[in-house]
Scaffold this active site. Structure first.
Site, mmCIF file in Angstrom:
data_model
loop_
_atom_site.group_PDB
_atom_site.id
_atom_site.type_symbol
_atom_site.label_atom_id
_atom_site.label_comp_id
_atom_site.label_asym_id
_atom_site.label_seq_id
_atom_site.Cartn_x
_atom_site.Cartn_y
_atom_site.Cartn_z
ATOM 1 N N HIS A 156 0.779 -1.304 0.047
ATOM 2 C CA HIS A 156 -0.177 0.140 -0.343
ATOM 3 C C HIS A 156 0.803 1.461 0.175
ATOM 4 O O HIS A 156 0.213 2.558 0.455
ATOM 5 C CB HIS A 156 -1.007 -0.041 1.247
ATOM 6 N N SER A 277 13.714 22.559 -16.277
ATOM 7 C CA SER A 277 12.878 23.201 -16.585
ATOM 8 C C SER A 277 13.292 24.446 -17.058
ATOM 9 O O SER A 277 14.109 24.970 -16.678
ATOM 10 C CB SER A 277 12.167 23.219 -15.335
ATOM 11 N N LYS A 283 15.194 22.505 -11.200
ATOM 12 C CA LYS A 283 14.376 21.391 -11.230
ATOM 13 C C LYS A 283 15.325 20.360 -11.860
ATOM 14 O O LYS A 283 15.670 20.754 -13.132
ATOM 15 C CB LYS A 283 13.082 21.807 -12.039
ATOM 16 N N GLU A 290 8.422 9.044 -16.835
ATOM 17 C CA GLU A 290 7.824 9.537 -16.649
ATOM 18 C C GLU A 290 7.163 8.844 -18.837
ATOM 19 O O GLU A 290 5.803 8.745 -18.455
ATOM 20 C CB GLU A 290 7.447 11.162 -16.767
#
Ligand code: ARG
Length: 459
Positions: A156, A277, A283, A290
């Site tokens: 979980h 970024s 970043k 992804e």
């Protein structure tokens, strides 16, 4: 526009219809398979006395020339042909004259395209399988380096019990080896040759289908000519296997994204596999992971699309089936790309052992072991579970770990606890006592690695 079937028509095909119907833009990618299939067909026609040796030589020389010229870039496959089959046949006739018109004897584009696609897919399965092999080696490497890298195992997404990074990676090894076995299994089942099925009902020429099958590396010919031209099961199986590979990569990506987050910092993705970024200078984003996760939807889409295309088709060939190609090609290209990039990302990724171990030490991942300690001293498990639950509550109130709670506090809740409880709940001991098959303990993991190394030798 160059078509193979003008005879019974009195009008030119409408330009839009021609474009809508044409497949050359995408089936040109299997020109080599198409030509090799044709060469085998011609050899068989000659062996059976359907073509003479001069015709055979002429056609084969012509076909080999086309194959070489396209491969070397001297001959361009252009959109003026309906499909790759028309391109090859028309070019052959252009080059060797009317003998070329005998190439299509005893054959239909229906069995021809079924053959081309199978040959192409067989090649791609082997390429995919080889890329998968490299990924499996990368996973084994991480396992070998991390037999004592302790980390929390999760259920979980809550810390559950301590494991090692080697053990966690072992789970991915299992997934990818099933993927490898699925690919081989599909290859084995699909390796029958449809050539000779004709349009759907075989042919009246005395073709030797066993011979062409053998020449082209198939285990034998397909056994029903209707099925020979209308079977796309192997593509559905492949798209399904590719979907499962992507599901595995996507779960792995998701974990890497979480582990790479500012909060976890279990790993650091290499600069070469990260992006920045345009606005936030600090970043460093896990875009590759992804994108792999994102492209999974696209591969599932291909499987769904082809299943839907096939579901209402009466036997045998229907033009709908031309839709099989772009989906399959897109899925194969994407999976190859994802597997390759993922391997690169994995090999260059840094695992932060200290952060992982520190995380395993917090969050009571050794609570089960404390309960097991009581059980080993005669306390029934359900009672032991309750006792340790109370201890956890106490630790939470005090902001401490089970390891740092004084023995006196343990004994207030259960007198069964003795000084050796602290040995029993040490992270390393919690892991290394788990030595049943498949468990994270050092002995089990060493055994697993031996099995995996042997597996790779036979891959
Ligand atoms: N381009 C077609 C396909 O991909 C080739 C077979 C054409 N056959 C036909 N009967 N129109 O399916």
């Amino acid at each position: 526009m160059a078509q193979l079937w003008g005879g019974r028509f009195t009008k030119e095909t409408d330009q839009l219809v021609y474009k809508f119907n044409a497949s050359i833009a995408f089936d040109k990618r299997f020109y080599a398979q198409d030509i090799k299939g044709s060469i085998a067909h011609v050899m068989m026609l000659a062996k059976q006395g359907i073509l003479n040796d001069i015709e055979k030589e002429k056609i084969i020389t012509g076909l080999t020339g086309i194959l070489d010229d396209v491969t070397q870039g001297r001959l361009k496959i252009t959109d003026q042909y309906e499909d790759i089959h028309s391109f090859v046949e028309a070019t052959l006739i252009d080059r060797i004259g009317s003998t070329g018109k005998k190439l299509h004897t005893g054959r239909s584009r229906n069995d021809q395209v079924a053959l081309d696609m199978k040959m192409y897919i067989r090649d791609e399965i082997l390429i995919l399988d080889n890329i998968l092999k490299n990924l499996l080696y990368a996973v084994i490497g991480i396992m070998e380096d991390n037999l004592d890298t302790y980390m929390p195992g999760f259920t979980h997404l809550q810390k559950a019990q301590p494991i090692t990074l080697a053990h966690h990676m072992g789970a991915y090894f299992e997934m990818f080896r099933r993927d490898h076995e699925r690919l081989l299994d599909i290859y084995k089942r699909m390796n029958t040759c449809p050539l000779g099925s004709g349009a759907l009902a075989g042919t009246t020429y005395p073709l030797d289908r066993e011979y062409t099958a053998k020449l082209l590396g198939f285990d034998g010919p397909t056994f029903n000519s209707i099925d020979g031209v209308s079977d796309r099961d192997y593509l559905l199986e492949l798209l399904s296997a590719l979907s499962i590979i992507m599901m595995h990569l996507s779960r792995f990506s998701e974990e890497i994204i979480i582990w790479n987050s500012n909060e976890y910092q279990f790993v650091e993705i290499d600069d070469a596999f990260s992006t920045g970024s345009s606005i936030m200078p600090q970043k460093k984003n896990p875009d590759i992971a992804e994108l792999v996760r994102g492209k999974t939807g696209r591969v599932y889409g291909a499987l769904n699309a082809l299943l839907t295309t096939m579901k209402g088709l009466p036997l045998a060939y229907n033009k709908d089936m031309q839709e099989d190609k772009e989906w399959a090609f897109d899925a194969i290209d994407n999976v190859k790309g994802c597997l390759t990039l993922f391997e690169g990302m994995l090999r260059s990724m840094q695992f932060k052992k200290d952060r992982m171990e520190a995380s395993a030490k917090q969050g009571f991942t050794n609570a089960t072991d404390a309960a097991d300690y009581l059980v080993n001293h005669g306390v029934p498990f359900r009672d032991a579970h309750g006792i340790v639950g109370q201890l956890v509550l106490l630790c939470m109130e005090r902001g401490t770990a089970l390891d740092d709670l004084p023995l006196s506090e343990y004994q207030k809740i259960s007198p069964v606890f003795k000084e050796d409880i602290f040995e029993a709940i040490k992270l390393k001991n919690c892991v290394d006592r788990r030595i049943t098959t498949g468990a994270p303990g050092l002995l089990s993991m060493k055994e697993a690695l031996l099995v995996y190394r042997r597996y790779m030798e036979e891959y």
